[in-house]
Design an enzyme around this catalytic site. Structure first.
Site, short mmCIF file in Angstrom:
data_model
loop_
_atom_site.label_atom_id
_atom_site.label_comp_id
_atom_site.label_asym_id
_atom_site.label_seq_id
_atom_site.Cartn_x
_atom_site.Cartn_y
_atom_site.Cartn_z
N ASP A 127 8.92 -4.94 -15.37
CA ASP A 127 7.46 -4.88 -15.30
C ASP A 127 6.98 -3.54 -15.85
O ASP A 127 6.11 -2.89 -15.26
CB ASP A 127 6.98 -5.08 -13.86
CG ASP A 127 5.48 -5.40 -13.79
OD1 ASP A 127 4.92 -5.87 -14.80
OD2 ASP A 127 4.88 -5.15 -12.73
N GLN B 106 0.84 -1.20 0.00
CA GLN B 106 0.00 0.00 0.00
C GLN B 106 0.87 1.25 0.00
O GLN B 106 1.95 1.26 0.60
CB GLN B 106 -0.91 0.00 1.24
CG GLN B 106 -1.94 -1.14 1.20
CD GLN B 106 -2.80 -1.15 2.43
OE1 GLN B 106 -2.29 -1.25 3.54
NE2 GLN B 106 -4.10 -1.06 2.26
#
Length: 877
Positions: free
Chosen positions: A134, A25
Site C-alpha cells: 500500500d 487511531q
C-alpha cells in the site's frame, strides 16, 4: 476513542491524537518506563474481535518489527491492555509526501534525494520477505529533520488478509484494506493487485513508479473520472513518459517500474535504487538514506554533521535500552576515564584456552573461567549468558556469531599462558557486533595469590564494563573462596570433573575431589555445594539412593551455614528436598531463593537444567514456568521452555513459547526465531517458517538456522525454492564444515536437481567427516549406520555393503540405524537386503509412511513387499 487522551494505557500515558485511518487511531504517548515519547496506534475494534485476524496481525507485526532501516518507521511492540489492542512505534513528526506534491512536480535534485531512500527501504524489507502493498505518498513521511520514513510497512496485509473471491473495490482514494476488499489504495495499485492475482515484491515497484511519477509531474500517471475508468487506465493505458517534466534518465526508470507485466519490471528494489543513484550522480546529487534537504535548508554542513552524530548516539542508546528485557540489564554510560568500550549489557564468556602445553593443567583454566563466570553472574547489573551458549573451538568468528545470536554485546576470552611458577591469564573483551577487541589485560598469580585470581579478574571486568556494584556485591566479589591453595586446587579439579559428560566415573571423581578439598579446608562453601550437586546427581541416577540424598542435603545445609547468601547453595538444597519428597520444604526454600537471588529466573533455570540432566522433565518444566513467572520479560526462559515442550512433542505449546521469546528478545538475537523455524519445518509449515526467517538479517551466522531455512525453501511452494535452498545449505557448510549433516543435505539437493557429480562430491565430504568421528568413537552404532548410507551416496558401494553387513550383526538395533542401512542397500542395488532391514526398521518403530516419500528407495517402488510395508502410502511414481 479520543477519550484516551490523558489516560494511562499500561505503562503509557496518552498525550494527544495524531490522526486516524483504516488501520486505527494514532496517538502520541509517553512510555513511563523508558521516559520517551512513542506513537501509539490503536487497532480497529473489528480486528480485535476476530481472533484469527488478530493473531495473523500480531505475527506479521512481529516480522515487520524486526526491520531496522533508517527510512522505515520502527515498531517497538505489539500489546494488549484491558482488551485494547495497540502497537507502539517510533514517533515521527513531519509532513507526508502528499503535502509536498506541487502542481509542476519537484525538481530533479529534490526528487532524487527522496526517491533513493524510498527504494533502499523497499529493498531492505523485500530482502526479509516483507512487502508493503500500500505504498502511496500519504504513507511516506518527510520528518522535521529531513529524513524519509515509510509508514505502515506490511501491516495492511496483516490487518485484512487477502481476498480473491467476492472482492469489491473502494472509492478512488480509499485504502482497500477492509474485509472482502482487494488490497491497496486504488490509484497506486498494480495490475495484478486489481485482478486479484498473487503478488510478490514487484507490486511495490509498480506503486513506487506511480509515486515517483506523481512527485515528478504533480499528478498521477493513470487517470479517470470514475472508479471504473481508473481501473481500466491502470490495466490498459501506457503512461505518458515523454512529458517535458520528466528527465530522460527518469523516464527509463519509470518505464520499467510501471510495466504491466511483473517480468518486465526491475527484478528488485535494489536495482531501482542503483538506477536512481546513477541518475543522481549524473546531475551531481549524492542521495543518502539519512536526511533529505528540506525547503528552506535546515542547517549548515557542520550543523548537519553534528545532528547526524546526535542521531547516531540516540540510536545506540535506544538499542542499549532495548536490552533491558533481561532482568538486570541497564543502559550503560561511557566514563571519560574508562577505555572506549561499547556498552555491554550482556556478557558471554568463552572457555579459557590452555596454551601452557600441559594438558594436565586444563582443570586450572576451566576452573578459573568458571569462577569468573560465577562471580559476574551474581551481579544484578550485568547479564551473563549461560556457558553452554558459547561453544569452545578455534574459530573466533563463529564464537562471536554464536554469542551475538544469544544477545551478548561483548565476549570475554581468556588464555592461560603459563601455569608454573606463575599462573598467567590474558583476558580480552571483544565487541560482538564489530568484532573489535576493546580491552585486554594480563593477570598473574603465584602460590597463595592464586586463590584470589578469579576474584581479581572478575572485579576488573566489572570495572571495565562500568557495572554498578552495591556494597554487598562489592564485598562478595572481594571474598576469597578459601585461604588454602591445596584445597582450592582440589576444588577446581572437582569442578572440572563435574562439567564433563555426566557418566558415573566423572561423577565419582568429582565427589572425591570435593571431599578432598573439604578435608583440607572444611569452610570451603563452594566445595560443599559441588559435593551436594554431585551426590544428588548420583542418587537420582541410582533410583534416589537414600544415603546419597541425605548426604547431599547435609552438604547443602553446611554450605548455607558457611555462607548464608550463597545462591547456589539455596538452589542445591531446594533440588535435594524435592527429590526427597519434601515438596513443601522445597517450595519454601525456592521462595527464599527467589526473594534473595539477584536473578531469580536464573536460579529457576539452573534448577531446570539439573532436572533435565537426569531426565525429570516434569520438574524441569515446573522450574522453567517458575522462571517465567519470576521474570516474565526474560526471553531465555521462554526459549528454554519452548525447547523442552518441543522435545516432549507438545508442538502447539512450544510454538507459543518460541513466539513469546521472539517478542521479548532483542532484534539481533536469532535463537528464538531459529528454534521456531526448526519447529515449523518439522511440521511441514515451510511457508510460515520462511516468513519467520525473513525477519533475520543476512548474512546468516548460525549454521543450524541456515540448514533449517534450506529445508523450508525445499518444502515451500516458492518457484525459486531450489536455488534458495542451495544457497542456504552452502551457507550452512561454510559456517560449519565439520557437520556431516549439512554436507549430506546439500548433496541430497544437488542429486534431486540432477547435478550428480557435485552431489557425489558433497556426500563424500560428509563421509569424510563421519569417518573422522568414527576414528575417535569406533564402536558408535549410529555413526556406523550413517557411514553406510553416505558411502552408498558417494558411490563407494564396496565400503557401504561391507559396513552394512557388519552393522546388522551388532547391537543395539534401532529403527533409525536400520532405516539408514536400508537406504544404503537400495542405493547399491541390493533390493532383498534393503527390504529385509527396512522390515526390521518398521518392526522397531519406524513409521512406514516415511518410506513412501524417499528418493533413495525409488528402485524398490515396484516391489510388492515395499507396498505392503507402506500400506496406504504407495511410493510416488
Amino acid at each position: 476513542m479520543s477519550d484516551l487522551i490523558g489516560r494511562r494505557v499500561g505503562h503509557y500515558t496518552v498525550l494527544e491524537l495524531l490522526g486516524q485511518g483504516g488501520m486505527g487511531q494514532v496517538y502520541v504517548a509517553r512510555d513511563e518506563r523508558l521516559g520517551r515519547k512513542v506513537a501509539l496506534k490503536v487497532l480497529p475494534p473489528e480486528l480485535a474481535t476476530a481472533p484469527e485476524r488478530l493473531e495473523r496481525f500480531r505475527r506479521e507485526a512481529r516480522s515487520v518489527a524486526a526491520l531496522h532501516h533508517p527510512n522505515i518507521v520502527t515498531i517497538h511492540s505489539v500489546e494488549e491492555v484491558d482488551g485494547l489492542h495497540f502497537l507502539t512505534l517510533e514517533l515521527v513528526r513531519g509532513r507526508p509526501l502528499d503535502r509536498l506534491i506541487a502542481p509542476g512536480g519537484l525538481g530533479p535534485e529534490r526528487l532524487v534525494s527522496i526517491a533513493v531512500p524510498l527504494a533502499e527501504a523497499l529493498a531492505a524489507a523485500h530482502a526479509q520477505g516483507i512487502i508493503h502493498r500500500d505504498l502511496k505518498p500519504s504513507n511516506v513521511m518527510l520528518t522535521d529533520e529531513g529524513q524519509v520514513k515509510i509508514l505502515d510497512f506490511g501491516l495492511a496485509k496483516a490487518a485484512s488478509g487477502e481476498s480473491r473471491d467476492g472482492s469489491r473495490l473502494a472509492t478512488a482514494g480509499e485504502s482497500m484494506t477492509q474485509t472482502g476488499m482487494v488490497l491497496g489504495t486504488l490509484p497506486y495499485m498494480s495490475p495484478e493487485q486489481l485482478e486479484g492475482q498473487p503478488v510478490d515484491h514487484r507490486t511495490d515497484l509498480f506503486s513506487l513508479g506511480v509515486l515517483l511519477f506523481e512527485l515528478a509531474v504533480g499528478k498521477r500517471p493513470f487517470g479517470g473520472d470514475s472508479l471504473g475508468a481508473q481501473i481500466a487506465s491502470i490495466l490498459r493505458d501506457t503512461p505518458d513518459l515523454e512529458r517535458e517534466e520528466l528527465p530522460r534518465p527518469l523516464r527509463a526508470i519509470l518505464g520499467r517500474c510501471l510495466a504491466k507485466s511483473v517480468d518486465e519490471r526491475y527484478a528488485s528494489a535494489s536495482e531501482v535504487a542503483a538506477a536512481l543513484r546513477g541518475w543522481g550522480a549524473a546531475i551531481g546529487v549524492r542521495a543518502s538514506t539519512r536526511a533529505v534537504e528540506r525547503e528552506p535548508p535546515i542547517a549548515t554542513a557542520r550543523q548537519a554533521t553534528s545532528r547526524r552524530w546526535r542521531l547516531a548516539v540516540v540510536a545506540v542508546a535506544i538499542a542499549g535500552i532495548g536490552l533491558a528485557g533481561w532482568r538486570g540489564w541497564r543502559a550503560w554510560q561511557e566514563r571519560s576515564s574508562a577505555p572506549a568500550i561499547s556498552p555491554a549489557g550482556v556478557l558471554a564468556i568463552e572457555p579459557f584456552a590452555n596454551l601452557t602445553g600441559n594438558p594436565a593443567k586444563e582443570y586450572l583454566a576451566s576452573g578459573l573461567r568458571a569462577g569468573v563466570l560465577r562471580r559476574l553472574s551474581e551481579l544484578a547489573g550485568l547479564g551473563v549468558l549461560d556457558p553452554a551458549t558459547v561453544p569452545p573451538g578455534p574459530e573466533p568468528q563463529r564464537t562471536l556469531a554464536s554469542a551475538r545470536q544469544f544477545g551478548a554485546t561483548a565476549l570475554l576470552s581468556g588464555e592461560m599462558q603459563s601455569a608454573a611458577p606463575k599462573v598467567r591469564i590474558d583476558l580480552r573483551l571483544t565487541d560482538t557486533a564489530l568484532g573489535k577487541v576493546l580491552w585486554s589485560e594480563s593477570f598473574e598469580a603465584a602460590g597463595e595469590e592464586l586463590v584470589d585470581l578469579e576474584g581479581k579478574m572478575a572485579r576488573r571486568v566489572a570495572e571495565i564494563l562500568a557495572v554498578p556494584l552495591s556494597s554487598r556485591e562489592r564485598n562478595r566479589t572481594s571474598r576469597q573462596p578459601t585461604r588454602s591453595l591445596p584445597a582450592y586446587d582440589y576444588f577446581l579439579r572437582g569442578l572440572q570433573q563435574s562439567r564433563l559428560p555426566h557418566d558415573a566415573p566423572a561423577t565419582d571423581k568429582a565427589i572425591e575431589m570435593f571431599r578432598q578439598a573439604l578435608r583440607i579446608d572444611s569452610s570451603l562453601a563452594l566445595a560443599e555445594v559441588g559435593l551436594s550437586e554431585m551426590l544428588w546427581r548420583r542418587s537420582v541416577r541410582q533410583g534416589r539412593n537414600p544415603g546419597d540424598l541425605q548426604a547431599a542435603e547435609a552438604a547443602a545445609r553446611r554450605a548455607l551455614e558457611l555462607d548464608p547468601e550463597l545462591p547456589d547453595a539455596r538452589v542445591a538444597l531446594a533440588r535435594v528436598l524435592r527429590s526427597s519428597g519434601d515438596v513443601e520444604s522445597s517450595s519454601a526454600r525456592m521462595d527464599e531463593v527467589l526473594s534473595k537471588h539477584p536473578k531469580p529466573a536464573l536460579a529457576q533455570r539452573e534448577l531446570a537444567a539439573g532436572w533435565l540432566e537426569v531426565d525429570h522433565v516434569v520438574e524441569a518444566e515446573r522450574c522453567l514456568r517458575g522462571a517465567i513467572a519470576s521474570g516474565g520479560s526474560d526471553w531465555v526462559s521462554w526459549q528454554e521452555l519452548g525447547a523442552l515442550l518441543a522435545r516432549l512433542g507438545r508442538d502447539v505449546e512450544a510454538e507459543e513459547a518460541f513466539r513469546q521469546a521472539i517478542d521479548r528478545a532483542p532484534a539481533a538475537v536469532t535463537r528464538p526465531r531459529a528454534a521456531l523455524i526448526a519447529l515449523l519445518v518439522r511440521q511441514g509449515r515451510c511457508d510460515e517458517a520462511l516468513l519467520v526467517g525473513g525477519s533475520i538479517a543476512a548474512p546468516l551466522e548460525d549454521d543450524a538456522l541456515a540448514a533449517d531455512l534450506g529445508a523450508a525453501y525445499l518444502g515451500s511452494r516458492r518457484p525459486d525454492r531450489q536455488e534458495q535452498a542451495e544457497r542456504a545449505y552452502r551457507r550452512a557448510v561454510e559456517l560449519a564444515p565439520g557437520d556431516a549433516a549439512h554436507w549430506q543435505r546439500l548433496g541430497d539437493l544437488l542429486l534431486e536437481v540432477g547435478r550428480e557429480a557435485e552431489a557425489r562430491a558433497d556426500h563424500a565430504r560428509a563421509l569424510e567427516v563421519v569417518e573422522a568421528r568414527l576414528a575417535d568413537r569406533p564402536r558408535d552404532p549410529e555413526l556406523s549406520a550413517w557411514r553406510v548410507e553416505l558411502a552408498a551416496k558417494a558411490g563407494r558401494c564396496d565400503l557401504a555393503l561391507e559396513q552394512a553387513a557388519r552393522r546388522r550383526r551388532e547391537e543395539p538395533r534401532t529403527a533409525r540405524d536400520f532405516h539408514r542401512l536400508g537406504r544404503g542397500y537400495a542405493l547399491c542395488g541390493k533390493a532383498n537386503d534393503a527390504l529385509a532391514v527396512l522390515r526390521e526398521a518398521v518392526n522397531l518403530g519406524l513409521p512406514p509412511e516415511m518410506l513412501s516419500q524417499e528418493r533413495e528407495l525409488s528402485s524398490l517402488r515396484e516391489r510388492a513387499e515395499l507396498r505392503r510395508l507402506t500400506a496406504a502410502s504407495p511410493l510416488p511414481r
